[in-house]
Design a protein around this motif. Sequence first.
Motif, short mmCIF file in Angstrom:
data_model
loop_
_atom_site.label_atom_id
_atom_site.label_comp_id
_atom_site.label_asym_id
_atom_site.label_seq_id
_atom_site.Cartn_x
_atom_site.Cartn_y
_atom_site.Cartn_z
N GLY A 72 -25.00 15.67 63.48
CA GLY A 72 -24.29 16.26 62.42
C GLY A 72 -23.09 17.10 62.56
N ASN A 73 -22.23 17.97 61.54
CA ASN A 73 -21.85 18.51 61.30
C ASN A 73 -22.01 19.99 61.46
OD1 ASN A 73 -22.65 19.17 59.24
ND2 ASN A 73 -21.15 18.34 57.66
N ASN A 74 -21.34 21.51 61.26
CA ASN A 74 -21.74 22.64 61.83
C ASN A 74 -23.36 22.94 60.65
OD1 ASN A 74 -20.52 22.78 64.31
ND2 ASN A 74 -19.00 24.62 63.27
N MET A 94 -26.99 23.65 61.27
CA MET A 94 -27.37 25.41 60.57
C MET A 94 -28.80 24.35 60.59
SD MET A 94 -24.65 26.36 59.90
CE MET A 94 -24.83 28.68 58.65
N ASP A 95 -29.26 23.44 59.91
CA ASP A 95 -29.90 23.08 59.39
C ASP A 95 -31.11 22.72 59.80
OD1 ASP A 95 -28.89 23.60 56.47
OD2 ASP A 95 -28.85 20.67 56.21
N GLU A 116 -23.19 30.07 63.20
CA GLU A 116 -23.44 31.87 62.63
C GLU A 116 -24.76 32.18 62.05
OE1 GLU A 116 -21.59 34.42 61.26
OE2 GLU A 116 -19.62 32.69 61.77
N ALA A 117 -25.22 33.32 62.74
CA ALA A 117 -26.47 33.12 62.58
C ALA A 117 -27.46 33.71 62.19
CB ALA A 117 -27.34 33.78 64.53
N THR A 118 -26.01 34.90 61.41
CA THR A 118 -26.79 35.93 60.16
C THR A 118 -26.95 35.08 59.84
OG1 THR A 118 -25.79 38.01 61.29
CG2 THR A 118 -26.44 37.77 59.20
N GLU A 119 -25.55 33.32 58.29
CA GLU A 119 -26.32 32.98 57.90
C GLU A 119 -27.06 31.89 57.47
OE1 GLU A 119 -23.38 29.08 55.97
OE2 GLU A 119 -22.99 30.68 57.56
N VAL A 120 -28.26 31.51 59.18
CA VAL A 120 -29.48 30.78 59.00
C VAL A 120 -30.76 31.53 59.46
CG1 VAL A 120 -30.40 30.12 61.19
CG2 VAL A 120 -27.55 29.44 61.04
N TYR A 121 -30.58 33.06 59.64
CA TYR A 121 -31.73 33.97 59.42
C TYR A 121 -31.52 34.10 57.87
CZ TYR A 121 -31.21 34.23 63.86
OH TYR A 121 -30.66 33.98 66.25
N SER A 122 -30.42 34.12 57.36
CA SER A 122 -30.53 34.99 56.12
C SER A 122 -31.33 33.82 54.94
CB SER A 122 -29.45 35.46 55.01
OG SER A 122 -28.54 35.99 55.79
#
Length: 266
Positions: free
Chosen positions: A107-109, A113-114, A143-149
Amino acid sequence: FFQDHVRAAMTCIRFFTHGAKSYTELGGKQMWLLNLKSNIAADLHNRQSQKATKIIFISMSSFERIFSLSRHINTVDLQMEVTKFLHQCESSGTSQMTDSSLPTLFGNNNMKMDVACKVILEGKNIEEGFGIAFRVLQDFQLEATEVYSKVAKQLVKQQKYSEIRQLLKCVNESGEAAKNDGDNIILSCLNEFKNIPAEDLDNLIQDMDSDENKIQAYMMCNKLRSAYLVSVRQEKARAVQLVQHVRQLAESSGDDVVRAICAQWL
């Protein structure tokens, strides 16, 4: 001829994802990923062979196409690993996700991330799935920080506060974390501070590296005395600014004790 491989590859993706309601079901459809990989590999081989037989200038777009096909093969390999891992999590009973979505790397980004979030959260602990998720983030430059958050917020909802600290440990040990990434992850989940037990909340804030971020966190959580105690340890000029801010918050919230302490220090 090349289009035949492309159509076959798209068909494999559709058959892999169609109708599946769990990763256990996706795990039983891995043959479609093998077929997908086979079609991409055949396309790649044909393109490389064609270029090798022509003694002409090879355009940059041709190189990019071959490189893109190689990346698609890597994506399929990683999706197979993700599927196997999440299948095992569901089978062993460690899976705790209640949403019905089955994100894949096709899928898309946002969907990718999901996938990374799901892999981190579904294992028996954070560390178990972190390595796979980290490769997803790296391979697709997400965006790693977005995922970790996002993961940290979910852990707050699950009341797994010690797992947040384990997440921070994994992030720091990954070697890719920026200076304030850990602090930002903690700050991102403090909007739910009212639901976090006092001891766990203090532990999270104390894990922060930056005093400025600690002060911000204490202010967010209405822990004004703690914010004051960290503020007065800063350089004089900055300390004055911070203590004045704490005093204003104390006045607004009716905390006469902290207001008096701040006024006395100033």
